[in-house]
Write a protein that holds these residues in place. Structure first.
Motif, PDB file in Angstrom:
ATOM      1  N   VAL A  12       9.197   9.588  11.340  1.00 31.40           N
ATOM      2  CA  VAL A  12       9.523   9.186   9.973  1.00 31.40           C
ATOM      3  C   VAL A  12       9.599   7.664   9.869  1.00 31.40           C
ATOM      4  CG1 VAL A  12      11.327   9.270   8.198  1.00 31.40           C
ATOM      5  CG2 VAL A  12      10.648  11.362   9.387  1.00 31.40           C
ATOM      6  N   MET A  13      10.217   7.014  10.851  1.00 30.22           N
ATOM      7  CA  MET A  13      10.289   5.542  10.827  1.00 30.22           C
ATOM      8  C   MET A  13       8.886   4.937  10.944  1.00 30.22           C
ATOM      9  SD  MET A  13      13.786   4.739  13.024  1.00 30.22           S
ATOM     10  CE  MET A  13      12.947   3.510  13.911  1.00 30.22           C
ATOM     11  N   GLY A  14       8.058   5.476  11.803  1.00 34.58           N
ATOM     12  CA  GLY A  14       6.689   4.983  11.946  1.00 34.58           C
ATOM     13  C   GLY A  14       5.892   5.153  10.670  1.00 34.58           C
ATOM     14  N   LEU A  15       6.057   6.302  10.026  1.00 35.91           N
ATOM     15  CA  LEU A  15       5.365   6.532   8.766  1.00 35.91           C
ATOM     16  C   LEU A  15       5.830   5.560   7.685  1.00 35.91           C
ATOM     17  CD1 LEU A  15       3.347   8.337   7.277  1.00 35.91           C
ATOM     18  CD2 LEU A  15       5.249   9.860   6.723  1.00 35.91           C
ATOM     19  N   ALA A  16       7.124   5.296   7.618  1.00 30.38           N
ATOM     20  CA  ALA A  16       7.652   4.334   6.637  1.00 30.38           C
ATOM     21  C   ALA A  16       7.118   2.931   6.896  1.00 30.38           C
ATOM     22  CB  ALA A  16       9.176   4.345   6.666  1.00 30.38           C
ATOM     23  N   ILE A  17       7.085   2.531   8.146  1.00 33.51           N
ATOM     24  CA  ILE A  17       6.551   1.206   8.493  1.00 33.51           C
ATOM     25  C   ILE A  17       5.074   1.124   8.152  1.00 33.51           C
ATOM     26  CG2 ILE A  17       6.003  -0.315  10.439  1.00 33.51           C
ATOM     27  CD1 ILE A  17       8.703   0.602  11.659  1.00 33.51           C
ATOM     28  N   TYR A  18       4.328   2.173   8.468  1.00 33.79           N
ATOM     29  CA  TYR A  18       2.897   2.194   8.154  1.00 33.79           C
ATOM     30  C   TYR A  18       2.665   2.070   6.652  1.00 33.79           C
ATOM     31  CZ  TYR A  18      -1.842   3.859   7.516  1.00 33.79           C
ATOM     32  OH  TYR A  18      -3.143   3.957   7.143  1.00 33.79           O
ATOM     33  N   ARG A  19       3.397   2.865   5.867  1.00 41.11           N
ATOM     34  CA  ARG A  19       3.222   2.820   4.416  1.00 41.11           C
ATOM     35  C   ARG A  19       3.623   1.471   3.836  1.00 41.11           C
ATOM     36  NH1 ARG A  19       5.572   7.368   1.090  1.00 41.11           N
ATOM     37  NH2 ARG A  19       4.284   6.346  -0.439  1.00 41.11           N
ATOM     38  N   THR A  20       4.613   0.825   4.428  1.00 41.57           N
ATOM     39  CA  THR A  20       5.074  -0.464   3.931  1.00 41.57           C
ATOM     40  C   THR A  20       4.090  -1.583   4.236  1.00 41.57           C
ATOM     41  OG1 THR A  20       7.369   0.213   4.168  1.00 41.57           O
ATOM     42  CG2 THR A  20       6.939  -2.149   4.001  1.00 41.57           C
ATOM     43  N   TYR A  21       3.602  -1.641   5.455  1.00 44.36           N
ATOM     44  CA  TYR A  21       2.804  -2.781   5.875  1.00 44.36           C
ATOM     45  C   TYR A  21       1.296  -2.575   5.847  1.00 44.36           C
ATOM     46  CZ  TYR A  21       7.172  -4.827   7.271  1.00 44.36           C
ATOM     47  OH  TYR A  21       8.430  -5.342   7.249  1.00 44.36           O
ATOM     48  N   PHE A  22       0.825  -1.345   5.831  1.00 41.55           N
ATOM     49  CA  PHE A  22      -0.614  -1.133   5.914  1.00 41.55           C
ATOM     50  C   PHE A  22      -1.210  -0.468   4.685  1.00 41.55           C
ATOM     51  CE2 PHE A  22       0.778  -1.268  10.355  1.00 41.55           C
ATOM     52  CZ  PHE A  22       0.026  -2.352  10.766  1.00 41.55           C
ATOM     53  N   SER A  23      -0.409  -0.157   3.687  1.00 45.25           N
ATOM     54  CA  SER A  23      -0.971   0.417   2.473  1.00 45.25           C
ATOM     55  C   SER A  23      -1.666  -0.690   1.688  1.00 45.25           C
ATOM     56  CB  SER A  23       0.105   1.080   1.626  1.00 45.25           C
ATOM     57  OG  SER A  23       1.046   0.133   1.193  1.00 45.25           O
ATOM     58  N   ARG A  24      -2.774  -0.352   1.102  1.00 44.82           N
ATOM     59  CA  ARG A  24      -3.526  -1.348   0.342  1.00 44.82           C
ATOM     60  C   ARG A  24      -3.011  -1.387  -1.084  1.00 44.82           C
ATOM     61  NH1 ARG A  24      -7.888  -3.368   3.130  1.00 44.82           N
ATOM     62  NH2 ARG A  24      -8.458  -2.069   4.893  1.00 44.82           N
ATOM     63  N   ARG A  25      -2.687  -2.575  -1.513  1.00 46.11           N
ATOM     64  CA  ARG A  25      -2.178  -2.787  -2.858  1.00 46.11           C
ATOM     65  C   ARG A  25      -3.305  -3.375  -3.683  1.00 46.11           C
ATOM     66  NH1 ARG A  25       0.723  -7.857  -4.365  1.00 46.11           N
ATOM     67  NH2 ARG A  25       1.143  -7.587  -6.561  1.00 46.11           N
ATOM     68  N   SER A  26      -3.495  -2.856  -4.873  1.00 47.05           N
ATOM     69  CA  SER A  26      -4.514  -3.429  -5.742  1.00 47.05           C
ATOM     70  C   SER A  26      -3.894  -3.743  -7.097  1.00 47.05           C
ATOM     71  CB  SER A  26      -5.691  -2.469  -5.914  1.00 47.05           C
ATOM     72  OG  SER A  26      -5.286  -1.316  -6.606  1.00 47.05           O
ATOM     73  N   VAL A  27      -4.355  -4.840  -7.665  1.00 50.27           N
ATOM     74  CA  VAL A  27      -3.934  -5.248  -8.997  1.00 50.27           C
ATOM     75  C   VAL A  27      -5.200  -5.306  -9.844  1.00 50.27           C
ATOM     76  CG1 VAL A  27      -2.858  -7.050 -10.389  1.00 50.27           C
ATOM     77  CG2 VAL A  27      -2.011  -6.590  -8.080  1.00 50.27           C
ATOM     78  N   VAL A  28      -5.206  -4.547 -10.926  1.00 49.24           N
ATOM     79  CA  VAL A  28      -6.357  -4.498 -11.819  1.00 49.24           C
ATOM     80  C   VAL A  28      -5.971  -5.162 -13.129  1.00 49.24           C
ATOM     81  CG1 VAL A  28      -7.970  -3.005 -13.045  1.00 49.24           C
ATOM     82  CG2 VAL A  28      -7.177  -2.370 -10.759  1.00 49.24           C
ATOM     83  N   SER A  30      -7.474  -6.002 -16.774  1.00 50.30           N
ATOM     84  CA  SER A  30      -8.571  -5.605 -17.665  1.00 50.30           C
ATOM     85  C   SER A  30      -8.184  -5.905 -19.110  1.00 50.30           C
ATOM     86  CB  SER A  30      -8.863  -4.111 -17.490  1.00 50.30           C
ATOM     87  OG  SER A  30      -7.819  -3.350 -18.033  1.00 50.30           O
ATOM     88  N   PRO A  31      -9.128  -5.764 -20.036  1.00 53.02           N
ATOM     89  CA  PRO A  31      -8.772  -5.965 -21.450  1.00 53.02           C
ATOM     90  C   PRO A  31      -7.702  -4.993 -21.947  1.00 53.02           C
ATOM     91  CG  PRO A  31     -11.136  -6.094 -21.174  1.00 53.02           C
ATOM     92  CD  PRO A  31     -10.575  -5.644 -19.849  1.00 53.02           C
ATOM     93  N   ASP A  32      -7.546  -3.851 -21.273  1.00 49.21           N
ATOM     94  CA  ASP A  32      -6.528  -2.880 -21.674  1.00 49.21           C
ATOM     95  C   ASP A  32      -5.130  -3.293 -21.238  1.00 49.21           C
ATOM     96  OD1 ASP A  32      -8.493  -1.260 -22.761  1.00 49.21           O
ATOM     97  OD2 ASP A  32      -8.823  -0.236 -20.853  1.00 49.21           O
ATOM     98  N   GLY A  33      -5.010  -4.027 -20.129  1.00 42.92           N
ATOM     99  CA  GLY A  33      -3.714  -4.435 -19.604  1.00 42.92           C
ATOM    100  C   GLY A  33      -3.792  -4.720 -18.118  1.00 42.92           C
ATOM    101  N   ILE A  34      -2.663  -4.615 -17.444  1.00 45.96           N
ATOM    102  CA  ILE A  34      -2.584  -4.919 -16.026  1.00 45.96           C
ATOM    103  C   ILE A  34      -1.940  -3.738 -15.299  1.00 45.96           C
ATOM    104  CG2 ILE A  34      -0.389  -6.155 -16.305  1.00 45.96           C
ATOM    105  CD1 ILE A  34      -1.371  -8.029 -14.023  1.00 45.96           C
ATOM    106  N   LYS A  35      -2.462  -3.433 -14.109  1.00 49.44           N
ATOM    107  CA  LYS A  35      -1.917  -2.342 -13.305  1.00 49.44           C
ATOM    108  C   LYS A  35      -1.811  -2.809 -11.866  1.00 49.44           C
ATOM    109  CE  LYS A  35      -2.565   2.356 -11.803  1.00 49.44           C
ATOM    110  NZ  LYS A  35      -3.412   3.528 -11.774  1.00 49.44           N
TER     111      LYS A  35
END
Length: 133
Positions: A12-28, A30-35
């Motif tokens: 569980v700790m390894g999974l939490a660390i993986y999700r925190t540091y290795f998940s890809r974050r994207s910011v979109v 567009s004319p509709d707004g920001i995500k």
């Protein structure tokens, strides 16, 4: 039994660390707004944005360090946004949505500065928003 519990805790700790540091974050943006995939579930419309600013903190050796683009939302607009639990807890405060920025930002495959990212968001908000300050 003890070994089983310890193994589950490490997993569980390894999974939490993986999700925190290795998940890809994207910011979109567009004319509709920001995500922002780590903060919002759906696009924040420009009509909900009142002002855009780049927040900085003072550092002893490097001077001003950008930390986030701050979207000041219209009164009570934050109540209607669909945010992730993490986004609601950490990034929405007093009708302001914080979008973290930092070194190593990549925009369209090229390095980008937090300042140019903030200017891009402000330009979209001015163009597609209503009555931006």
């Amino acid at each position: 039994m003890f070994t089983f519990v310890i193994t589950i805790l490490f997993f569980v700790m390894g999974l939490a660390i993986y999700r925190t540091y290795f998940s890809r974050r994207s910011v979109v943006v567009s004319p509709d707004g920001i995500k922002d995939s780590s903060i919002t579930i759906e696009t924040v419309p420009w009509s909900a944005v009142d002002a855009v600013e780049l927040k900085t903190v003072s550092r002893a050796l490097t001077g001003q360090q950008p930390v986030a683009v701050l979207l000041r939302l219209r009164p009570r607009a934050g109540d209607t946004l669909k945010l992730t639990r993490r986004g609601r807890m950490l990034f929405l405060n007093n009708d302001a949505l914080w979008i973290p920025v930092g070194g190593g930002m990549i925009v369209d495959g090229n390095p980008s500065s937090p300042e140019s990212f903030s200017r891009t968001i402000a330009a979209y908000a001015r163009t597609y928003g209503k009555g931006l300050k």
